[in-house]
Every structure is written in C-alpha cells, then in structure tokens.
Design a protein around this motif. Sequence first.
Motif, PDB file in Angstrom:
ATOM      1  N   GLU A  38      25.224  52.381  31.960  1.00  0.00           N
ATOM      2  CA  GLU A  38      25.696  52.910  33.230  1.00  0.00           C
ATOM      3  C   GLU A  38      25.679  51.794  34.281  1.00  0.00           C
ATOM      4  N   PRO A  39      26.613  51.810  35.210  1.00  0.00           N
ATOM      5  CA  PRO A  39      26.625  50.757  36.231  1.00  0.00           C
ATOM      6  C   PRO A  39      25.436  50.859  37.165  1.00  0.00           C
ATOM      7  N   THR A  40      25.027  49.724  37.698  1.00  0.00           N
ATOM      8  CA  THR A  40      23.993  49.706  38.729  1.00  0.00           C
ATOM      9  C   THR A  40      24.619  49.881  40.112  1.00  0.00           C
ATOM     10  N   TYR A  41      25.888  49.520  40.237  1.00  0.00           N
ATOM     11  CA  TYR A  41      26.607  49.682  41.508  1.00  0.00           C
ATOM     12  C   TYR A  41      26.964  51.161  41.669  1.00  0.00           C
ATOM     13  N   ASN A  42      26.646  51.727  42.832  1.00  0.00           N
ATOM     14  CA  ASN A  42      26.948  53.127  43.100  1.00  0.00           C
ATOM     15  C   ASN A  42      28.412  53.246  43.519  1.00  0.00           C
ATOM     16  N   VAL A  43      29.253  53.472  42.535  1.00  0.00           N
ATOM     17  CA  VAL A  43      30.694  53.497  42.779  1.00  0.00           C
ATOM     18  C   VAL A  43      31.075  54.630  43.724  1.00  0.00           C
ATOM     19  N   SER A  44      30.317  55.716  43.724  1.00  0.00           N
ATOM     20  CA  SER A  44      30.651  56.859  44.577  1.00  0.00           C
ATOM     21  C   SER A  44      30.570  56.516  46.066  1.00  0.00           C
ATOM     22  N   LEU A  45      29.782  55.496  46.416  1.00  0.00           N
ATOM     23  CA  LEU A  45      29.645  55.095  47.820  1.00  0.00           C
ATOM     24  C   LEU A  45      30.751  54.153  48.269  1.00  0.00           C
ATOM     25  N   ASN A  46      31.453  53.563  47.329  1.00  0.00           N
ATOM     26  CA  ASN A  46      32.556  52.658  47.654  1.00  0.00           C
ATOM     27  C   ASN A  46      33.574  52.700  46.517  1.00  0.00           C
ATOM     28  N   PRO A  47      34.205  53.861  46.311  1.00  0.00           N
ATOM     29  CA  PRO A  47      35.142  53.993  45.188  1.00  0.00           C
ATOM     30  C   PRO A  47      36.351  53.078  45.363  1.00  0.00           C
ATOM     31  N   PRO A  48      36.710  52.334  44.324  1.00  0.00           N
ATOM     32  CA  PRO A  48      37.877  51.456  44.441  1.00  0.00           C
ATOM     33  C   PRO A  48      39.161  52.259  44.608  1.00  0.00           C
ATOM     34  N   THR A  49      39.959  51.849  45.553  1.00  0.00           N
ATOM     35  CA  THR A  49      41.251  52.484  45.804  1.00  0.00           C
ATOM     36  C   THR A  49      42.349  51.442  45.653  1.00  0.00           C
ATOM     37  N   GLU A  50      43.576  51.905  45.591  1.00  0.00           N
ATOM     38  CA  GLU A  50      44.700  50.975  45.424  1.00  0.00           C
ATOM     39  C   GLU A  50      44.742  49.956  46.552  1.00  0.00           C
ATOM     40  N   LYS A  51      44.609  50.416  47.773  1.00  0.00           N
ATOM     41  CA  LYS A  51      44.698  49.508  48.916  1.00  0.00           C
ATOM     42  C   LYS A  51      43.414  48.713  49.121  1.00  0.00           C
ATOM     43  N   GLY A  52      42.271  49.317  48.801  1.00  0.00           N
ATOM     44  CA  GLY A  52      41.018  48.566  48.888  1.00  0.00           C
ATOM     45  C   GLY A  52      40.990  47.430  47.887  1.00  0.00           C
ATOM     46  N   PHE A  53      41.449  47.704  46.666  1.00  0.00           N
ATOM     47  CA  PHE A  53      41.527  46.676  45.633  1.00  0.00           C
ATOM     48  C   PHE A  53      42.510  45.585  46.048  1.00  0.00           C
ATOM     49  N   GLU A  54      43.665  45.981  46.569  1.00  0.00           N
ATOM     50  CA  GLU A  54      44.668  45.010  47.012  1.00  0.00           C
ATOM     51  C   GLU A  54      44.119  44.117  48.108  1.00  0.00           C
ATOM     52  N   LEU A  55      43.408  44.726  49.035  1.00  0.00           N
ATOM     53  CA  LEU A  55      42.801  43.956  50.124  1.00  0.00           C
ATOM     54  C   LEU A  55      41.738  43.016  49.581  1.00  0.00           C
ATOM     55  N   GLY A  56      40.875  43.515  48.689  1.00  0.00           N
ATOM     56  CA  GLY A  56      39.830  42.668  48.122  1.00  0.00           C
ATOM     57  C   GLY A  56      40.394  41.482  47.370  1.00  0.00           C
ATOM     58  N   LYS A  57      41.460  41.719  46.632  1.00  0.00           N
ATOM     59  CA  LYS A  57      42.105  40.632  45.887  1.00  0.00           C
ATOM     60  C   LYS A  57      42.686  39.595  46.842  1.00  0.00           C
ATOM     61  N   LYS A  58      43.321  40.047  47.906  1.00  0.00           N
ATOM     62  CA  LYS A  58      43.915  39.120  48.878  1.00  0.00           C
ATOM     63  C   LYS A  58      42.828  38.278  49.532  1.00  0.00           C
ATOM     64  N   LEU A  59      41.707  38.917  49.885  1.00  0.00           N
ATOM     65  CA  LEU A  59      40.591  38.195  50.477  1.00  0.00           C
ATOM     66  C   LEU A  59      39.993  37.190  49.494  1.00  0.00           C
ATOM     67  N   PHE A  60      39.883  37.578  48.247  1.00  0.00           N
ATOM     68  CA  PHE A  60      39.278  36.732  47.213  1.00  0.00           C
ATOM     69  C   PHE A  60      40.024  35.401  47.079  1.00  0.00           C
ATOM     70  N   TYR A  61      41.324  35.442  47.235  1.00  0.00           N
ATOM     71  CA  TYR A  61      42.135  34.231  47.046  1.00  0.00           C
ATOM     72  C   TYR A  61      42.558  33.571  48.363  1.00  0.00           C
ATOM     73  N   ASP A  62      41.981  33.981  49.474  1.00  0.00           N
ATOM     74  CA  ASP A  62      42.421  33.487  50.781  1.00  0.00           C
ATOM     75  C   ASP A  62      41.462  32.424  51.324  1.00  0.00           C
ATOM     76  N   GLY A  63      41.999  31.239  51.590  1.00  0.00           N
ATOM     77  CA  GLY A  63      41.214  30.149  52.146  1.00  0.00           C
ATOM     78  C   GLY A  63      40.757  30.394  53.575  1.00  0.00           C
ATOM     79  N   ARG A  64      41.283  31.425  54.233  1.00  0.00           N
ATOM     80  CA  ARG A  64      40.836  31.729  55.597  1.00  0.00           C
ATOM     81  C   ARG A  64      39.351  32.098  55.647  1.00  0.00           C
ATOM     82  N   LEU A  65      38.791  32.468  54.518  1.00  0.00           N
ATOM     83  CA  LEU A  65      37.367  32.812  54.497  1.00  0.00           C
ATOM     84  C   LEU A  65      36.489  31.562  54.585  1.00  0.00           C
ATOM     85  N   ALA A  66      37.086  30.385  54.513  1.00  0.00           N
ATOM     86  CA  ALA A  66      36.352  29.125  54.625  1.00  0.00           C
ATOM     87  C   ALA A  66      36.744  28.404  55.905  1.00  0.00           C
TER      88      ALA A  66
END
Length: 345
Positions: A38-66
Amino acid sequence: MYISIILIGASCSSDKDEYVPIVENNTLEFKVPANFPEPTYNVSLNPPTEKGFELGKKLFYDGRLASDGVVSCGFCHIQDFAFTHHTHIVSHGVDGAIGTRNAQPLHNLAFMKEFTWDGVATHLDLQPIIPITAEVEMNETFSNVISKLEKEPAYVTLFAQAFENKKIDSENMLKALSQFMIMMISSNTKYDRIERNEGSVFTEEEVAGFELFTSKCATCHAGTLFTDQSFRNNGLAIDPQYNDIGRKRITGLEEDQYKFKVPSLRNIELTFPYMHDGRLRTLMDVMDHYSDGMTDSETLDPMFKDENGTVTGIPMTAIEKEQIIAFLKTLTDDVFLNDNRFSEF
C-alpha cells in the motif's frame, strides 16, 4: 533533531480568473500494482487530476524554478535513465555549482517513507523544497518562483484549472509536483511479470542470480520495492572531498554516522554511477565492493562482520556476481522508461 522548513512570502494568488477557460478536471486513476504494498502517500488528500498532473509535469521541466532559469527538476532527473543524471557523479546546479551527492532515481515515490539519501524529507510534498532552495542545486526562493509563475499566462490558467482556490502559491505548486511524481510507478519489469504470473520466464542464469540475491542481498533490498527503506553504513571508505556524514546530519546521533538510505534496485541497470556519491561506475564495481572492498568503522552494519568483528562483506565468486547482475537486469522497466506521460516533449 527535527528539521522543519518554513516557506516565507510564497502564497500569492492571481486576479485573472476571468481569462481562465472552464474545463473538466477529471481525477486520474492511481492504481497500485497487484504485487506492490500500500502507498505511504495519502492519495485521498491530494488525488492526481488531469490538470494537476499537467501542471506538475510543466513545473518539473521548467527552469523558472531555478535562479538561472535553466536547471529544472528534469535537468538532473532524465527519464531515459529512470530519472537520474547518469553522466554526473554528483549533481550539478546553477552556474556550474557542484553538489556532494548523486541524483537519485524517481519512481515509486508514493510508496516511500523518507526522501533523499539522508531522509531529511519525510513527505513527498516537502521534498522539492530541498533542491529548489539549495545553493548548489536550483538556488532559488519560493517567493521568486511564485513571482515568475504569476507572470506567465499559461501558469495562471493551469493553477486555476487544477485547484479550486485557483491560487498560484507554494502549497499548490508542491501538490502539483507530487501529483506528477506519484503517478511515476515502475512495475512492468520482467521480474514483475513473473511475480504476477503474466507469462515471462527467467533464464537459468537469472534463476541462479535471483536465488543468490535472495540469500545475500534481500535483507536490505527487500520486497517488491527492493529496499527496506532503512539507513545503513555499507562500508564505503570516507571520501575526504565530501566527508559526508550521512544520516547523522539529520538526527545528530553518532550511531547514524555514515549511514545512507538503502536505495531501490529497480532500473538499477540504468541508474549508474552508484552509491550516494556516485563513486562506483558499474554493477560489477558494486559487486566487488561488497565482496572485497568494505572499510570498517564503528557504524558499519553488523551483517558485514563475523562473530569476531572481522569484516567479511558478502562473499561472492566471479560467476555468482555475474549471475546476480543478470537478475538485477530483470528489474529494468522499459514501459516506464518510455512512458510518454512523463516525457518532457
């Protein structure tokens, strides 16, 4: 010793809601593989959504975070190599800054208890704070990151579509990154197909390697995740260049000196170089270390010593090493490595 991280000046929001198109934001299926815990991350508190995933992916590859606008999360975590930076022994940051530790692979993070080599982060939502703010990595502040994101119309739209409060703030940013990362499940190796009775079969060499692995390695690299998630001293000689004290840096306890988190061995064929400081170039180098290369110290794990306190390591013949490596290669997940959901382009 407990470490808490406070984000200051990182809770801004946008007033441009009128420009945000209304779209459905469906929840993504987070499916736990049949042979996984079973996962240790409580998915119910932050369920992945289409737009949340899209946003997370964009942030992951964005140099603006540096601070230099270049070094993104994806800069050091490359999908072809199970999200490691295999060409670098230790991580490289902004303006050529050099870190002290090897970039860890990113997969099955929803099942992990602590993060980084010393376990400083105890929740996935907090883990990105470390590389973003570290001087030798992304060297940025959250207030600066939020300020940059607020100026980008694409982010104004995505944050508003991904989260009900529509805010561009540190909490939503970290949640989006987690939504992207918890979906990065690596569970389609040859080993998995055999364990789930899906038709694959080990070769004779792989069978022999699996039996040896079970008897010699599985105490630490336990279960389907191939890690017991403990912190151990595995006999690496102290590198004077870094003098990394490991887990002790977090707990302050002498008993944790030179202990590092036992890494998962999934996709190990591709995550070279090995160990917390990338000192070992090949899997055979790793085998040689465990059989003949260990250095004694007060915190060396007792499993590597005999009853008289003599360092024995893990006795292996040359053939046994080859067989174990053959088994380890069955932990490579080509489906995960080529999954376009996680690709930058």
